[in-house]
Design an enzyme around this catalytic site. Sequence first.
Site, short mmCIF file in Angstrom:
data_model
loop_
_atom_site.label_atom_id
_atom_site.label_comp_id
_atom_site.label_asym_id
_atom_site.label_seq_id
_atom_site.Cartn_x
_atom_site.Cartn_y
_atom_site.Cartn_z
N ASP A 163 0.87 -1.18 0.00
CA ASP A 163 0.00 0.00 0.00
C ASP A 163 0.91 1.24 0.00
O ASP A 163 1.42 1.64 -1.03
CB ASP A 163 -0.89 -0.12 1.25
CG ASP A 163 -1.90 0.99 1.39
OD1 ASP A 163 -2.18 1.69 0.41
OD2 ASP A 163 -2.45 1.17 2.50
N ASP A 206 -7.71 -8.97 5.63
CA ASP A 206 -8.74 -8.84 6.66
C ASP A 206 -9.29 -7.43 6.80
O ASP A 206 -8.70 -6.46 6.34
CB ASP A 206 -8.15 -9.23 8.02
CG ASP A 206 -7.22 -8.15 8.58
OD1 ASP A 206 -6.29 -7.74 7.85
OD2 ASP A 206 -7.44 -7.69 9.71
P1 IMP Z 1 1.82 -0.62 3.75
O1 IMP Z 1 1.03 0.67 3.81
O2 IMP Z 1 2.34 -0.87 2.36
O3 IMP Z 1 2.91 -0.61 4.77
O4 IMP Z 1 0.83 -1.80 4.08
C1 IMP Z 1 0.57 -2.16 5.41
C2 IMP Z 1 -0.49 -3.21 5.57
O5 IMP Z 1 -1.76 -2.58 5.48
C3 IMP Z 1 -0.58 -4.35 4.57
O6 IMP Z 1 0.35 -5.39 4.77
C4 IMP Z 1 -2.00 -4.83 4.87
O7 IMP Z 1 -2.00 -5.68 6.00
C5 IMP Z 1 -2.72 -3.54 5.23
N1 IMP Z 1 -3.59 -3.10 4.12
C6 IMP Z 1 -3.39 -2.09 3.25
N2 IMP Z 1 -4.42 -1.99 2.39
C7 IMP Z 1 -5.30 -2.97 2.73
C8 IMP Z 1 -6.58 -3.40 2.22
O8 IMP Z 1 -7.13 -2.86 1.24
N3 IMP Z 1 -7.16 -4.45 2.86
C9 IMP Z 1 -6.61 -5.08 3.92
N4 IMP Z 1 -5.42 -4.72 4.43
C10 IMP Z 1 -4.77 -3.68 3.84
#
Ligand code: IMP
Length: 182
Positions: free
Chosen positions: A106, A162
């Site tokens: 994300d 989730d």
């Molecule tokens: P980051 O922002 O790339 O560090 O992502 C962190 C975490 O946010 C991911 O590993 C997911 O667990 C969670 N995440 C981000 N977007 C979603 C979504 O659309 N659904 C579920 N979990 C999400």
Amino acid sequence: MDYPKDIMSEILYDEKQIIARAQEIAKQINKDYENKALTLVCTLKGAVFFFTELMKYVTIDCRIEFIKASSYIGNTTMTIGNVKISKFMNFEIANRDILIVEDIVDTGLTCKELFAYFNTNKCSSVNVCTLLDKKKRRQTNIEPKYVGFEIDDKFVIGYGLDYNESYRNLPCVGVINPKYIK
Ligand code: IMP
């Protein structure tokens, strides 16, 4: 109690599509990591479904390991801020080619921390393979080496992903119906 029938407002990818994509990616991994010291690292809990699918089609010699990376500020779980990394087993990182398997990238902050962690432990290489990529939300320069599907900025559930720890066991990826978001 079963999940509500309308829990997803839109189904993005069903099991068949995900498996087909995992097979394609695994084929590429087999080529790219031939004669390398590959360690596939599954990030818990979200990547478990995709990881096991991918694993079935990786035919080259490799090791598998598990890691938990959670983003949090204070005691609330968020997708921004500090990232806490918990390793369950003491696994060898030095001179290994690490391929982190993620459910979704994300902002990229989790991956950034994982890269820093593996690099300080002197791995040969570190890359990311993710089922889903919310590329438009990126706040870092992290680019996954392998992407299952690029998706828009919508909250998705299923196939390991989730909302409040539920819905991971749904066998497809879809957008959560906003009426179930509290
Ligand atoms: P980051 O922002 O790339 O560090 O992502 C962190 C975490 O946010 C991911 O590993 C997911 O667990 C969670 N995440 C981000 N977007 C979603 C979504 O659309 N659904 C579920 N979990 C999400």
